[in-house]
Design an enzyme around this catalytic site. Structure first.
Site, PDB file in Angstrom:
ATOM      1  N   SER A 258       0.795  -1.224   0.000  1.00  0.00           N
ATOM      2  CA  SER A 258       0.000   0.000   0.000  1.00  0.00           C
ATOM      3  C   SER A 258       0.829   1.277   0.000  1.00  0.00           C
ATOM      4  O   SER A 258       0.395   2.288  -0.526  1.00  0.00           O
ATOM      5  CB  SER A 258      -0.947  -0.006   1.195  1.00  0.00           C
ATOM      6  OG  SER A 258      -0.220  -0.192   2.390  1.00  0.00           O
TER       7      SER A 258
ATOM      8  N   HIS B 298      -5.447  -4.087  -1.796  1.00  0.00           N
ATOM      9  CA  HIS B 298      -5.200  -3.037  -2.795  1.00  0.00           C
ATOM     10  C   HIS B 298      -5.140  -3.614  -4.208  1.00  0.00           C
ATOM     11  O   HIS B 298      -4.429  -3.079  -5.065  1.00  0.00           O
ATOM     12  CB  HIS B 298      -3.897  -2.297  -2.485  1.00  0.00           C
ATOM     13  CG  HIS B 298      -4.020  -1.290  -1.387  1.00  0.00           C
ATOM     14  ND1 HIS B 298      -4.604  -0.058  -1.558  1.00  0.00           N
ATOM     15  CD2 HIS B 298      -3.662  -1.347  -0.089  1.00  0.00           C
ATOM     16  CE1 HIS B 298      -4.577   0.610  -0.421  1.00  0.00           C
ATOM     17  NE2 HIS B 298      -4.014  -0.147   0.493  1.00  0.00           N
TER      18      HIS B 298
ATOM     19  N   LYS C 241     -12.350  -0.885   0.037  1.00  0.00           N
ATOM     20  CA  LYS C 241     -11.551  -0.107  -0.913  1.00  0.00           C
ATOM     21  C   LYS C 241     -12.266  -0.104  -2.270  1.00  0.00           C
ATOM     22  O   LYS C 241     -13.245   0.610  -2.426  1.00  0.00           O
ATOM     23  CB  LYS C 241     -10.128  -0.660  -0.962  1.00  0.00           C
ATOM     24  CG  LYS C 241      -9.403  -0.366   0.369  1.00  0.00           C
ATOM     25  CD  LYS C 241      -7.925  -0.706   0.362  1.00  0.00           C
ATOM     26  CE  LYS C 241      -7.256  -0.148   1.601  1.00  0.00           C
ATOM     27  NZ  LYS C 241      -6.853  -1.164   2.575  1.00  0.00           N
TER      28      LYS C 241
HETATM   29  C1  PLP Z   1      -6.735  -1.462   4.002  1.00  0.00           C
HETATM   30  C2  PLP Z   1      -6.050  -2.718   4.275  1.00  0.00           C
HETATM   31  C3  PLP Z   1      -6.496  -3.583   5.293  1.00  0.00           C
HETATM   32  C4  PLP Z   1      -7.620  -3.203   6.209  1.00  0.00           C
HETATM   33  O1  PLP Z   1      -8.846  -3.306   5.566  1.00  0.00           O
HETATM   34  P1  PLP Z   1     -10.161  -2.872   6.358  1.00  0.00           P
HETATM   35  O2  PLP Z   1     -11.226  -3.668   5.717  1.00  0.00           O
HETATM   36  O3  PLP Z   1     -10.289  -1.404   6.163  1.00  0.00           O
HETATM   37  O4  PLP Z   1      -9.943  -3.237   7.779  1.00  0.00           O
HETATM   38  C5  PLP Z   1      -5.859  -4.789   5.448  1.00  0.00           C
HETATM   39  N1  PLP Z   1      -4.812  -5.149   4.685  1.00  0.00           N
HETATM   40  C6  PLP Z   1      -4.335  -4.328   3.718  1.00  0.00           C
HETATM   41  C7  PLP Z   1      -3.175  -4.777   2.884  1.00  0.00           C
HETATM   42  C8  PLP Z   1      -4.935  -3.092   3.492  1.00  0.00           C
HETATM   43  O5  PLP Z   1      -4.449  -2.286   2.557  1.00  0.00           O
END
Ligand code: PLP
Length: 401
Positions: free
Chosen positions: A188, A216, A247
């Protein structure tokens, strides 16, 4: 004890965060999430319409009318909340339908839903590994994976970012009943992809499970948006995928683990955030189902995202900015200094561009950057305007000539 003594500690800590230029201010959005949003900053300042280059709204589905409607329909037909965890009286038919559908989308055998991907990663390791087992993880995995690993009793081996020689060396020289390799699909903060083809090869060679957090990537990486396993053509080799609905897939909340069916079955018995935290809101479930329908019908959105990403990367590079290399919609512009990143972000904001600075602790010390992210909710003309502003602000701060 009175609060005074502890209070001093908290005030000092906050002040030192501020002095280091590491304090994070939140900009308040007063519109739906999109490519262009209304923002107030500071909170009592007048509202401003600005181009948003920092949402995880990769496919522009966060405020899509069909998705909003599907959420309304869910609210109407199944109510607001479940008031229960899944195994007591919190499982509706639509929860199972989403588990089957997301699993089919990702090309796995089954899936289990969680309130978030943070919870999914918190559940996984502790539930399926013991002290006899071992986890091999990339140094740059997401915070929720680090926390999840801490909760398990398994042995831990961390390899330098994407260093496949080191991973192999560790797999070769350590003993464990079950070996599990854990990586982000797309990292990320840097926007690069794991070397998943090589990781799967090592998984096979050393009999290790391969787990990918594709938060992502799900929805837009790979020709039909299934994720990094599609991109690397290893869909049948990845054993477990953890991902988020927060996301690209509508962006509300929720996550899942998809993969081998025995592992999913065991997680339903042992996953603590599954057993002890509430079932996903029905409206989120129906909206996520709609998102998966939209993505299964057409690749239009991820194709647009790919086009915008190419345009943005090549334009910034031509202007002289230093980017982290990669080919995902995460495009980090390296500034190294936290205070510089804050100042650049502030000037971008003044010129109508929403792009925040990232600095310690979300990236290592001395690695501050502006992380921009592409979205199918943006248009090329938004990026042309953003480019002009980046060049102007970049020159002002001597980031480019
Ligand atoms: C955003 C993200 C998470 C967390 O996701 P949520 O559903 O917002 O808790 C977990 N792992 C990665 C790699 C992320 O980018």
């Amino acid at each position: 004890m009175s609060y005074a003594k502890s209070k001093k500690f908290y005030v000092d800590t906050i002040n030192s965060i501020k002095n280091d230029g590491l304090y994070k201010d939140e900009r308040v959005i007063t519109s739906p999430q999109s490519g262009v949003v209304k923002v107030r900053f500071p909170e009592d300042a007048p509202e401003k319409t600005i181009i948003n280059l920092c949402a995880n709204n990769y496919l522009g589905l966060s405020s899509h009318p069909d998705v909003v409607k599907a959420a309304h329909d869910g609210l109407e037909s199944r109510g607001y909340g479940m008031s229960s965890v899944r195994f007591i009286c919190g499982t509706q038919d639509i929860h199972r339908e989403l588990e089957r559908k997301v699993s089919k989308f990702l090309g796995t055998e089954d899936a289990i839903l969680f309130g978030s991907c943070f919870d999914a990663n918190g559940a996984l390791f502790e539930a399926i590994l013991t002290a006899e087992d071992a986890i091999y993880s990339d140094k740059l995995v997401h915070a929720s994976i680090i926390d999840g690993i801490r909760l398990s009793k398994a042995q831990r081996y961390i390899y330098e970012h994407s260093n496949m020689e080191e991973l192999e060396e560790k797999l070769k020289t350590t003993q464990a009943r079950i070996k599990l390799i854990m990586t982000d699909g797309v990292f990320s903060m840097d926007g690069d992809m794991a070397k998943l083809d090589k990781i799967c090869e090592l998984g096979e060679k050393y009999g290790a499970l391969v787990v990918v957090d594709d938060s992502h990537a799900t929805g837009f990486i790979g020709k039909t948006g299934r994720g990094t396993h599609e991109h690397f053509n290893v869909m049948d080799k990845v054993d477990i995928i953890t991902t988020t609905f927060g996301k690209a897939l509508g962006g509300a909340t929720g996550g899942c683990i998809a993969g081998r069916k025995e592992i999913i079955e065991l997680l339903k018995q042992r996953g603590r955030p599954y057993l002890f935290s509430n079932a996903l809101m029905p409206a989120v479930v129906t909206a996520t189902l709609k998102v998966l329908d939209i993505l299964s019908q057409s690749t239009e959105r991820r194709d647009k995202l790919e086009m915008l990403t190419k345009f943005w990367r090549t334009s910034l590079e031509a202007a002289g900015f230093e980017l982290k290399p990669g080919n995902t919609p995460i495009v980090p512009i390296m500034l190294y200094d936290a205070k510089l990143a804050q100042a650049v972000s502030k000037d971008l904001y003044a010129e109508g561009i929403f792009a925040v600075g990232f600095f310690y602790p979300v990236v290592p010390q001395g690695q501050a950057r502006i992380r921009t992210q592409m979205s199918a909710a943006l248009d090329k003309k938004d990026l042309e305007k953003a480019l002009e502003v980046f060049i102007k602000v970049g020159k002002k701060h001597n980031v480019i000539k």
